[in-house]
Structure formats: C-alpha cells, structure tokens
Design a protein around this motif. Structure first.
Motif, PDB file in Angstrom:
ATOM      1  N   SER A  36     -52.648  -6.936 -27.290  1.00 34.93           N
ATOM      2  CA  SER A  36     -52.442  -5.544 -26.881  1.00 34.93           C
ATOM      3  C   SER A  36     -53.754  -4.887 -26.444  1.00 34.93           C
ATOM      4  CB  SER A  36     -51.832  -4.762 -28.048  1.00 34.93           C
ATOM      5  OG  SER A  36     -51.666  -3.408 -27.705  1.00 34.93           O
ATOM      6  N   ILE A  37     -54.839  -5.197 -27.160  1.00 34.86           N
ATOM      7  CA  ILE A  37     -56.157  -4.632 -26.824  1.00 34.86           C
ATOM      8  C   ILE A  37     -56.625  -5.131 -25.460  1.00 34.86           C
ATOM      9  CG2 ILE A  37     -58.605  -4.630 -27.451  1.00 34.86           C
ATOM     10  CD1 ILE A  37     -57.651  -4.722 -30.413  1.00 34.86           C
ATOM     11  N   VAL A  38     -56.521  -6.431 -25.244  1.00 37.27           N
ATOM     12  CA  VAL A  38     -56.958  -7.014 -23.964  1.00 37.27           C
ATOM     13  C   VAL A  38     -56.074  -6.520 -22.823  1.00 37.27           C
ATOM     14  CG1 VAL A  38     -57.352  -9.159 -22.695  1.00 37.27           C
ATOM     15  CG2 VAL A  38     -57.912  -9.036 -25.114  1.00 37.27           C
ATOM     16  N   LYS A  39     -54.804  -6.321 -23.100  1.00 31.13           N
ATOM     17  CA  LYS A  39     -53.879  -5.769 -22.100  1.00 31.13           C
ATOM     18  C   LYS A  39     -54.310  -4.357 -21.704  1.00 31.13           C
ATOM     19  CE  LYS A  39     -48.924  -5.078 -21.274  1.00 31.13           C
ATOM     20  NZ  LYS A  39     -47.580  -5.129 -21.906  1.00 31.13           N
ATOM     21  N   SER A 100     -57.602 -13.681 -19.799  1.00 31.31           N
ATOM     22  CA  SER A 100     -57.808 -13.571 -21.252  1.00 31.31           C
ATOM     23  C   SER A 100     -56.555 -13.077 -21.947  1.00 31.31           C
ATOM     24  CB  SER A 100     -58.968 -12.606 -21.544  1.00 31.31           C
ATOM     25  OG  SER A 100     -60.180 -13.117 -21.070  1.00 31.31           O
ATOM     26  N   TYR A 101     -55.904 -12.098 -21.333  1.00 32.11           N
ATOM     27  CA  TYR A 101     -54.666 -11.551 -21.904  1.00 32.11           C
ATOM     28  C   TYR A 101     -53.596 -12.635 -22.013  1.00 32.11           C
ATOM     29  CZ  TYR A 101     -50.073  -9.325 -21.737  1.00 32.11           C
ATOM     30  OH  TYR A 101     -48.761  -9.001 -21.953  1.00 32.11           O
ATOM     31  N   LYS A 102     -53.442 -13.425 -20.952  1.00 30.43           N
ATOM     32  CA  LYS A 102     -52.447 -14.499 -20.964  1.00 30.43           C
ATOM     33  C   LYS A 102     -52.790 -15.572 -22.002  1.00 30.43           C
ATOM     34  CE  LYS A 102     -49.306 -13.395 -17.973  1.00 30.43           C
ATOM     35  NZ  LYS A 102     -47.904 -13.218 -18.411  1.00 30.43           N
ATOM     36  N   SER A 103     -54.084 -15.900 -22.080  1.00 24.71           N
ATOM     37  CA  SER A 103     -54.511 -16.933 -23.037  1.00 24.71           C
ATOM     38  C   SER A 103     -54.265 -16.500 -24.474  1.00 24.71           C
ATOM     39  CB  SER A 103     -56.003 -17.245 -22.840  1.00 24.71           C
ATOM     40  OG  SER A 103     -56.240 -17.771 -21.557  1.00 24.71           O
ATOM     41  N   ILE A 104     -54.621 -15.256 -24.780  1.00 29.98           N
ATOM     42  CA  ILE A 104     -54.452 -14.736 -26.136  1.00 29.98           C
ATOM     43  C   ILE A 104     -52.964 -14.618 -26.498  1.00 29.98           C
ATOM     44  CG2 ILE A 104     -54.759 -12.662 -27.575  1.00 29.98           C
ATOM     45  CD1 ILE A 104     -57.525 -12.363 -26.308  1.00 29.98           C
ATOM     46  N   GLY A 192     -66.085   0.422 -25.847  1.00 25.65           N
ATOM     47  CA  GLY A 192     -66.652   0.251 -27.188  1.00 25.65           C
ATOM     48  C   GLY A 192     -65.606   0.345 -28.281  1.00 25.65           C
ATOM     49  N   ILE A 193     -64.722   1.326 -28.179  1.00 22.90           N
ATOM     50  CA  ILE A 193     -63.668   1.506 -29.193  1.00 22.90           C
ATOM     51  C   ILE A 193     -62.745   0.287 -29.240  1.00 22.90           C
ATOM     52  CG2 ILE A 193     -61.612   2.869 -29.789  1.00 22.90           C
ATOM     53  CD1 ILE A 193     -63.090   5.308 -28.614  1.00 22.90           C
ATOM     54  N   LEU A 194     -62.365  -0.179 -28.069  1.00 28.03           N
ATOM     55  CA  LEU A 194     -61.458  -1.334 -28.003  1.00 28.03           C
ATOM     56  C   LEU A 194     -62.150  -2.614 -28.466  1.00 28.03           C
ATOM     57  CD1 LEU A 194     -59.748  -0.515 -24.590  1.00 28.03           C
ATOM     58  CD2 LEU A 194     -58.709  -0.367 -26.847  1.00 28.03           C
TER      59      LEU A 194
END
Length: 210
Positions: A36-39, A100-104, A192-194
C-alpha cells in the motif's frame, strides 16, 4: 516453589505458541502495508509528472510577451536537454516504483520482501538526490541565460561594480539554496513519512527473520 516453576514453564510454552501464531499473521499484514505504501508512492510520482507537464504548459496561457520569452528559452539546446532528461528520469522512476509495487504485492517470502523494501528505499533516495541536483543546475542555467539574453538586465550587469556584482551573486546563491531547500522539505515531508512507515515494516520483518 515447584508450583511457581511449573507456572513459569507454562507461560513460556504459551508465549512460544502465541509468537508462532502471531508471526504467521504478521507477515501478510506487513506485506499488505508495504504494498500500500509503495502504491501511494507510485501515485505521487504520477501526480508529480502531471504537475511538471502542467507547469511547462502554463506559459501557453500567459501573455504574448511572456510566451515569446519562454519559447526563446525553450529553443536553447541546454534547456531542451534538461527538460528531456528530467522527463526521462521521472518516467523511469515511475516505472521502478510500479515494478517495486508489483514485486512486493506477490512476494511470499519475508527475506525477499525485505530486499524489495530496501530496493524501493534506494530508488527514492537517488531520485530525490537527482531532483535536488537538477533544481540547482536549472537555477544556475536560468540565471546565466537571463543575464545573457535579457538586454535590459545584461546592460545593467555590465555597469555593476565588483561589490554590486558580488551582491548579485550572493542573492542568487541564497535564492538557489532557498529554492532547493523548499524542494528538499517537500520530499522529506511527502516521501519521508512514507519511507518511515516502510522502514518500520522492514524492522518488523527483520524480527521475523531472526
């Protein structure tokens, strides 16, 4: 005393079972959160791309004089190279985040998920560094181009004393630092927050692997 020792042993057994059960439940949660974060980072990168496209299109809605100056600057080889390079980097960054989103999302191994999180953090780190360098280069180029191509400003600079010239350089340097600082604060606030949340997930996964 014997009863107390037996009770302690029972607690240890209960904790071990609870830890084993919680570990199985924890990984899917961490994977979902990380995905969700990477998305979100991926969507932010797309929004940034749209923002820069809109910003470059803005002069076409301004006055004829401003548009003429912008078009004159835009025909500069250096400006074209910087613009093309910026768009290529942003598009590449969007692609890497999507990857990265797909991999995670499909990772079924804690160690592999940790590696993907580390890769994502590196991508963002280098992207932010690139943007800060590019912002500095763009400011220097804009100052140089304006001082050379703007007849009114160029004629004034020609008559500057050493003190006035150094003052102008100092003001420009200060403006550049402020501009780059604002961009850095923006990235630190948004990314930074993410990244902190992503780093928290990484640390939790590290505990699972230990």
């Amino acid at each position: 005393m014997d009863e107390l020792e037996l009770l302690k042993k029972d607690w240890v057994k209960t904790d071990a079972k609870f830890e084993q059960k919680s570990t199985k439940q924890l990984y899917p949660m961490l994977q979902k959160k990380s995905s969700s974060i990477v998305k979100t980072l991926f969507y932010i990168s797309i929004a940034e791309l749209v923002f820069w496209i809109a910003l470059n299109a803005l002069p076409f809605f301004m006055s004829d004089t401003y548009r003429a100056k912008h078009e004159e600057m835009y025909t500069s080889n250096m400006f074209i190279i910087l613009s093309v390079l910026s768009y290529c980097i942003i598009l590449f960054f969007v692609y890497l985040l999507y990857k990265s989103y797909k991999s995670i999302s499909v990772t079924d191994n804690a160690r592999r998920l940790m590696k993907n999180i580390l890769k994502t953090r590196k991508v963002i780190k280098y992207y932010v560094l690139y943007n800060l360098i590019m912002a500095s280069v763009s400011m220097i180029f804009a100052f140089y181009y304006t001082s050379k191509k703007d007849p009114e400003l160029a004629s004034k600079i020609e008559h500057f004393s050493n003190t006035q010239y150094m003052t102008m350089i100092g003001i420009f340097a200060f403006a550049t630092i402020v501009f780059v600082g604002i961009i850095w604060l923006f990235y630190r606030l948004i990314y930074g927050i993410l990244l902190k949340r992503l780093n928290r997930n990484y640390n939790e996964l590290k505990k699972i692997e230990v």
